[in-house]
Every structure is written in structure tokens, then in C-alpha cells.
Design an enzyme around this catalytic site. Sequence first.
Site, short mmCIF file in Angstrom:
data_model
loop_
_atom_site.label_atom_id
_atom_site.label_comp_id
_atom_site.label_asym_id
_atom_site.label_seq_id
_atom_site.Cartn_x
_atom_site.Cartn_y
_atom_site.Cartn_z
N GLY A 1 37.26 34.22 51.33
CA GLY A 1 36.18 34.79 50.72
C GLY A 1 34.65 35.04 51.56
N ASP B 1 30.51 37.71 36.44
CA ASP B 1 31.54 38.36 37.27
C ASP B 1 32.93 38.30 36.60
OD1 ASP B 1 32.09 39.96 39.51
OD2 ASP B 1 32.16 38.27 40.98
P1 ATP Z 1 34.55 35.54 46.60
O1 ATP Z 1 33.83 35.15 47.99
O2 ATP Z 1 33.74 36.71 46.14
O3 ATP Z 1 34.80 34.26 45.72
P2 ATP Z 1 37.37 35.53 46.95
O4 ATP Z 1 37.22 35.22 45.43
O5 ATP Z 1 38.25 36.50 47.42
O6 ATP Z 1 35.87 35.92 47.25
P3 ATP Z 1 37.36 33.02 47.55
O7 ATP Z 1 36.97 32.45 46.38
O8 ATP Z 1 37.15 32.18 48.93
O9 ATP Z 1 37.21 34.44 47.92
O10 ATP Z 1 38.96 32.80 47.45
C1 ATP Z 1 39.98 33.28 48.44
C2 ATP Z 1 41.33 33.24 47.87
O11 ATP Z 1 41.70 31.97 47.47
C3 ATP Z 1 41.32 34.05 46.78
O12 ATP Z 1 42.53 34.97 46.69
C4 ATP Z 1 41.54 33.21 45.41
O13 ATP Z 1 42.29 34.06 44.59
C5 ATP Z 1 41.98 32.06 46.29
N1 ATP Z 1 41.66 30.88 45.27
C6 ATP Z 1 40.18 30.72 45.06
N2 ATP Z 1 40.14 29.24 44.48
C7 ATP Z 1 41.56 28.93 44.02
C8 ATP Z 1 42.03 27.85 43.18
N3 ATP Z 1 41.43 27.07 43.04
N4 ATP Z 1 43.44 27.93 43.17
C9 ATP Z 1 44.05 28.95 43.77
N5 ATP Z 1 43.67 29.97 44.41
C10 ATP Z 1 42.31 30.08 44.58
#
Ligand code: ATP
Length: 506
Positions: free
Chosen positions: A241, A351
Site C-alpha cells: 500500500g 474511508d
Molecule cells: P492503503 O495504503 O491505502 O491502505 P492498501 O489497503 O492497498 O492501501 P495496505 O493497507 O498496505 O494497502 O494493504 C496491502 C494489502 O494487504 C491489501 O490487499 C490488503 O487488503 C491486505 N491486507 C492488509 N491488512 C490485512 C490483514 N490484516 N489481513 C489480510 N490482508 C490484509
Amino acid sequence: MSTLFGKFFTKPRPPGDGVSEIGFPTNVHHEFHVRKNEETGQLEGLPPPWLKLLNAQLTRKEQNANPGAAIQAIKYYNYSIKKKQNGTFKTLVTEEAIKEESEEIEKILGQNKDRALSEDKEASSSKKEAVTPPLPIKKEKPPVPPRKPAQLTYQHRNEERKQTDDALDEALKILTFDEDSIHPEIGNAPCHTESDSPVLRKKEIVTQKMTDEEVFAELRRICHPGDPYRRFERSKELGAGASGTVFIATDILKNQRVAVKDIDLSKQPRKELILTEIRVMKEFNHENLVNFLDAYLIHDHLWVIMELLDGGPLTDVVTETVMKEKQIAAVCKEVLKAINFLHLKGIIHRDIKSDNVLLGMDGTVKVTDFGFCANIVGDEKRQTMVGTPYWMAPEVVTRKQYGKKVDIWSLGIMAIEMIEGEPPYLKETPLRALYLIAAIGRPTVPRWASLSPEFQNFLDRCLQVDVEKRASADELLNHPFLKNCMELGSLTPLIRAAQKILQKAL
Ligand code: ATP
Ligand code: MG
């Protein structure tokens, strides 16, 4: 008074040039002097890059039909891009934070709130006709297409987003004018300047910054002292992310799988905010939130250990499968419990969307990204806007009466995702989407007639443009629509089907 941006926006009005001034419904400062040229129908008095972008993305008819919405959209859009460029850490959002943010927007745009309010009052009483622009002529919508084959639909959504990102990227090129070159006095002017223009301080000067050493010392104190490599066995990467990468790990100590968010602090300009965040998150615990478990500091990397949701985001289910009403009700109920908990704590999520609702294989529904999201300065296309506009409540764009209820609107939009597979206006560029949200207000739901009266009423309560009329989380938890939910376990086959199509099983 002439403001920094006022100078830039204000265009002297030649006498008798066939233009009429438009009074806007909200607190747009009078000094914009935005006018509509009666002959050309063109909005005048805006910075050329703004006009260029408006003309590229909104038809003349649309600008004409609702100039107020067009201005609000471009204003919010421009602010969002600037904010992203400055790099922010998404902290827990409170009503207080929103107030500060609104003031920041006004500052950025060189507005004086008090004057704007009184001048707007004047404008609205003297130009009543102009203040209530008619609704734009709606584009003829094609008949509702049958849901596409799953694989196609998913690629389609990603493709739409890519196109949107490309449009954003293009817009950025147009909008990125160098502030300092226009107003070299920003942040550098002596206090005894003769000019009556307010001099804005640069953000870094205003913020009382802790030194990096102080931040790291404090982080070491509050993070788990042990070596995470001894406790966690790192496995599959889940994705990256804005803040870094998320990977799956096995907690050897507790014999459970967890998700680890790895934040590179060296790329984080406001490290001090992370401290507060960790403290608060440690206190937060709710069955419908992706709970924070622990934090570790390894050199300048922060590992945030979270619960692992192995069913992936709700987005996968909405884009790939058709949900039954009672399954939609079950998801809404779980998400509402999380929203209600946050609201009781004075936190606004801001969000809510299917991407931020994660599922467990057993059908557990948990809300994520309610804090702990570092937006690091970078050139990734997807970082160009603060939030995706499609789920935004109209008052976010217009910044009137903006508070907790924005989450309820977004929940309504997410319910539309569960019905239709995507939110309204997803095929539009973000700027157009902002305009449509401000101009049209409540979106139409193509499959409306197929919904039960309870579901229709639930959506009615979520998607009220008038914030007063919109239900609170607490009220919605008692809504008849939620009285008849399917068991959460009924989501498992949908998750499996989506994972199979997307080849995403964890
Ligand atoms: P942002 O930076 O805006 O949050 P994002 O949600 O795509 O963007 P991350 O939050 O870093 O980025 O998450 C990266 C990926 O990991 C995403 O596909 C998210 O669905 C998955 N993810 C995040 N947290 C978890 C979790 N606790 N369990 C399973 N998957 C997760
Ligand atoms: Mg995230």
C-alpha cells in the site's frame, strides 16, 4: 484585502463584457469572482490550469447547469492533490481534525472564512436565482447490463481504476504549478512586511516537531522490545500500500498466523504522529475491527502486527459474485457495529468502502484502515488523491456540516457496491465523480426495483444528502433491514468462489 491565492484567482472584470457573476451556495470566497460568460457559457475567473481541467472533464452544459458543484469539485480536487504531494500520515480522524482540515483548505485557497460567510449571505440574498442552480441534465444511462463474467468484471474494475489513475496523472501535470514561484514570500517573509497579504507559514514551521532521535527513543519505549525475527516466520506477501508492504507471518509464540505491515520510517516525514497512533490503537479492540496486536521497531522499520483476515477484501466478493440481500444485510450489520464503536470513541473512519472491509474464511467481517495508514511522499499514481472520491458524501466535497455521518453515506455506497458490483460513477474520472456527487447528490441505483422495501428504506436512510435526515450508526443498527440477516458463514462460499477466480487463496 488581497490574499495570496486571491491575487492569483482574481481577474479584473472589464466593464460590459457580457458576463454575470455567480453566487455559490456554500462558502466559496467572494474574491474568486467566478463569472459565467453569457456569450460563451464559460466560467471565468479561475486559474487557467483549473479551467483547462474543468473544460477537459466537464461539458459546457454541466458547468452551466451546476457551476457551484463544478467549483467545489475542482477546489476539493486541487486541495487533495496538494495534500498528497505534501505527504501526510492518516491519523485517527475526529470532528476536531476535520475542522482543522477545513481551515487548512481555506488557507490554501486564500480564503477568509468570516468574510466569506457574510459575503455569501449578501450574495445569496441579492442573487437568489443564481444561487440555486438547476440540476444538471442527466446523461442517458444505458440499460443495466447483466453482470459480466467474473474474471472480466474484475479486470474491468482494475482497468477502470488504471484509466482513472492515468487521468489523474495527466491532471497532476496540469495542476502542479509551483506555489513558491508564484508567491515567493510564503514562509520566507519577514514578520514586519508592509504588504497586507496574509503570509502563510510553511507547514513544517507550524508543526512543533520532535527530533527523529526523540521519536525513535519513544518508539523503542512503546514497541515490543524483543526481536520479531525470533517470534515471526515471514511468509507470503499480501500486497503493498502507500505505507509499505503487508505480509503474512506465523507467530511462533502463539501459534497463529498474523498480518504484518512493514512501514519504512525513513520515508515517513511525520514520524511523531505514529507515536500517538500506536498508543491509541493499543487501546482499541472490537470484534469488527482488524485489531492491532503489537508493534516492533527494527532499525528504521516499524512492524505493525495485526490480525490476519484470510478471506481477503470484500471488494473481491462484490466484483466476482452476486450477493443475496440477507448476506448484504449481514455485512452491513457487522460494518455498522464497527462504525458505531468508532463513533462512540469520537473517531470518524472516513474511508468506508469494500476495499477496507476484510473477511475471514469463516465469514468474519472486519473494518480496516481506520488509522495507521502512512501516506508516504512518492510518485505512485494511486497516491495522487487523498481518498477515492466515489464513496464520498456530498458534504465532504462541499465541506458543509461535515462529521460522523460521512461514514453512513459511504456505507450506503458500499451497499450499492454489494448490489451492483461497483460504486456509482466508477467509470468516471475522480474530478467528474466529485462534480456528480456535489451536483446530483443521491445516486440512482439501477437495480432499485428489485430490492425489498426494507432494503430500499435502509438505503434511503444512508443516502440522505441532508445530514440531519441521514441516520446515525446507532439508529441503523435497529433498522428492520438488519433484523433478517443470513449467518456470516453463508459468506464462505462466496469468498471461496472469488478466491478461485482471482487465484488469491491465502
Ligand atoms: P492503503 O495504503 O491505502 O491502505 P492498501 O489497503 O492497498 O492501501 P495496505 O493497507 O498496505 O494497502 O494493504 C496491502 C494489502 O494487504 C491489501 O490487499 C490488503 O487488503 C491486505 N491486507 C492488509 N491488512 C490485512 C490483514 N490484516 N489481513 C489480510 N490482508 C490484509
Ligand atoms: Mg490498507
